[in-house]
Structure formats: structure tokens, C-alpha cells
Design a protein around this motif. Sequence first.
Motif, PDB file in Angstrom:
ATOM      1  N   THR A  11       0.841  -1.193   0.000  1.00 24.01           N
ATOM      2  CA  THR A  11       0.000   0.000   0.000  1.00 24.01           C
ATOM      3  C   THR A  11       0.876   1.243   0.000  1.00 24.01           C
ATOM      4  N   ARG A  12       0.276   2.399  -0.294  1.00 19.42           N
ATOM      5  CA  ARG A  12       1.046   3.643  -0.341  1.00 19.42           C
ATOM      6  C   ARG A  12       1.669   3.968   1.022  1.00 19.42           C
ATOM      7  N   ARG A  13       0.936   3.714   2.094  1.00 20.67           N
ATOM      8  CA  ARG A  13       1.476   3.968   3.428  1.00 20.67           C
ATOM      9  C   ARG A  13       2.665   3.052   3.710  1.00 20.67           C
ATOM     10  N   ALA A  14       2.515   1.780   3.340  1.00 22.49           N
ATOM     11  CA  ALA A  14       3.622   0.841   3.532  1.00 22.49           C
ATOM     12  C   ALA A  14       4.802   1.220   2.659  1.00 22.49           C
ATOM     13  N   ARG A 131      13.387  -6.007  -4.527  1.00 25.38           N
ATOM     14  CA  ARG A 131      12.959  -7.062  -5.463  1.00 25.38           C
ATOM     15  C   ARG A 131      11.919  -7.965  -4.827  1.00 25.38           C
ATOM     16  N   ASP A 132      11.979  -8.159  -3.499  1.00 19.03           N
ATOM     17  CA  ASP A 132      10.955  -8.953  -2.816  1.00 19.03           C
ATOM     18  C   ASP A 132       9.587  -8.294  -2.912  1.00 19.03           C
ATOM     19  N   LEU A 133       9.583  -6.982  -2.886  1.00 15.47           N
ATOM     20  CA  LEU A 133       8.335  -6.229  -2.746  1.00 15.47           C
ATOM     21  C   LEU A 133       7.745  -5.746  -4.063  1.00 15.47           C
ATOM     22  N   PHE A 134       8.584  -5.611  -5.100  1.00  9.53           N
ATOM     23  CA  PHE A 134       8.128  -5.007  -6.346  1.00  9.53           C
ATOM     24  C   PHE A 134       8.625  -5.806  -7.540  1.00  9.53           C
TER      25      PHE A 134
END
Length: 411
Positions: A11-14, A131-134
Motif C-alpha cells: 500500500t502507499r502507506r507501507a 525485489r521482494d516487494l516489487f
Amino acid sequence: MTTAAEPTAPTRRAQLKFVLILGGLSAFGPLSIDMYLPALPQMAGDLHAADTTVQLTLSAFIVGLALGQLVLGPLSDALGRRGPLLVGLVLYVLGSVLCAVSPDAWLLVAARGIQSLGAAAGIVIARAAVRDLFSGTAMTKFFSTLMLVSGLAPILAPLIGGQLLNWTSWRGVFVVLTGFGALLLAVVAFFLPEPLPASRRSPARLGRVMKTYGRLVVDRTFAGYALASGLLFASMFAYISGSSFALQGVYGLSPQAYSVVFGANGVGIVLAGQLNGRLVGRIPERTLLRAGLLLGAFGGVSVLVSAWAHLPLAALLVSLFLLVSSIGLVMPNASSLALAEHARSAGAASALLGVLQFVVGGVATPLVGLGGPGTAVPMAATIAGFALLALVAFLTLTRPPVRPVTPDLPS
């Protein structure tokens, strides 16, 4: 449907939380290097050491960053990111304390080695966590956003270092770095969730790790992107290690004026990184990477011409600004393109990216002082040479994406 290779975007906050934390971890290298650069001449006198000996504190840090990433990258693929990162941060704090109390240059070199092993954890794991997240364009955009945070490090670090020297010695610089490491240790311990789920981890067997590294090394496209970013990074390291002596010793800048010049070049990194973030998705990453490498090569050659022809200081400063700014275009795109096909070995791939950057940077560092303290030409020649090699590596090793050919249909 989401796969291991295509993580769900936070999310944007994360994302904001990850930008601040991962940006702080990515800033370990610039902060640990740039903050004490204005003090190098003072350190040489205080420790009764030659300039070349004091410069070894920079080389030791760079080599330690490389070796630490080789170990911690695959280890984080197997154990997750948080555990190795916390251990690394503890090492960083310990090494920083030892730097602050070192009684001679050689013990300081050893302490910088310990400090660098901890810094390596922050750098390699931050890049792997992205890389894990995106994935895809979102990954490139996030790398560009990170440049806003990590790019502030080369702006603020020499300014802080130069101002610290007004009321304390170089030892006070390492006390501040100790505090920075302790702060990040607390932030990671309490606020950073594990970005790598157990289902996407790889066993840490030595044979498997070496096989992964071997596969990455012979991957021509990965090697091309890694070399392009590593060689340009080496060009900037030549500037980092030599500019303190060249601009202060040859051109007569004070430590405070040098800090302002160094920080202004860091502004170029931030601006280029943010421009890259706006252009990604409209312009292919390869095109942006090529533009950044061309800018770096032009800036590097201009630095050499300025130093060789004894042009006014303004010409040299503009050329250095162009060179350093190119980092903001090259690093996000090169990192994203290199990691794109290696989701399950992001730690190892991130480690090789970092190793190439800092090992080649370590080779570049001693070259800048070959001509002695009275000339900036060796620094300029090293800068230009590595910037040109970065462009050559990209043009000869990387391949554009293969597009399927649609056969002509009979009319």
C-alpha cells in the motif's frame, strides 16, 4: 494471480515506510564514506600517516562492503532479510565505536573493515528487499524514489562532516556514525517486517550458492548491467577518494567549501533520480540507462579535459556535476534490469551488483593518487576511463528484449 516472481505491491502507506527504512539502509555507504572525507588531510596529520595510508581506510571499507555482500546476500535468501540485517547493524555500531577510538592509522583501517561488514548488510539487503516487494516498472520507480532518500546522504554527509570539524576532531564524525547505526538498528528491530516469506527462500548450502553465483556470472545480460553500473560507480569512487585532496590541495578550497561543492553534486543525483522516476513507464528502462551512461561518459571526459588543460575551476565543477548526476539515471535502471529475472535469488544477485560496484571502486581508489598531491590529472583520467568502460560494457554485453516476430499473413 500473484506468483513468487510477481509480488503484490505494498500500500502507499507501507511504501512510504519502506522508502524511509530501505533508503536509510542504502545510505550506509555514502554516509560512512562521504562524512569523513573533509577530515582526510586532518587525519593524516593527527595519526602521523601518509596520505596514501589514510586513503586505505577508504579502500578497506570498500573491500569489506564487497566481501560482506557476497556472504550476506545468499544468507538472506535462505534465512530471510531481518536476521542477517540485525546482525550486520550490530557489527556496524561496534566498528564505528572502534573507529572513533583507534590510536593509529592501521588500527583505523582494521576498524573500518569491521564497520564495512555491517554496512554491507544494509546495502545488499535493502536492494534485495526491493525485489521482494516489487517487480517490473514499479520496481524501477521505487529504486528511483529511493534515490531521493539515499541521494540525500552524499548531500548532507560532507556538509555535516565539514561542520563537525569546526568544533570536534575526525573522531567526532565516527561518533555520529555510531549514533546513526544505533538508530537504524532500533528502527529495523521494531518497524521493518520480514519482506521475504518462507515459501520463497532458498537453501543456504555452499554448493547451491556457488551454483547460483556461477549462473549469474555467465548470464551475459546480467553481467552487462552489473558491469555498467559497477564501472560508473568506480568512476564516482575515483572522484570521492581524490576530490578531497584535489579540490582542497590543488584548487585551494577550504574543508567547508569542499563540503558545499560535494553536496551540490549530490543534488544532481537526487534530481536525476526523480526525473528518472517520472520518465519510467513512458520511456523504456534501457533507453534511460543508455542516456545516463552517455551523460556519465561525457562528464568524465570533460573532467579530464578540464584538469589536463588547466581550465578554470568552474569548468571542472560543472563536469563533475554531470558525471555524478548520471548516477541518478544509471543506478535505478541498471539495478531493476539486472534483478528483473532473478526473483528467487535476489540476495545473491544484489550481492554481485554490490561486489562489482565496490571491488572495481576499490581498484579505482589508489589510482587517483599516482601523480602526487600537486595534480588532479590522475583523478580525472581514472574518472574518464571508468565512465567510458561503463558505456562500452552496456553496449557490448546487454541485449534489448526480444520481441516476437509476427509472420506476414496472406492477403
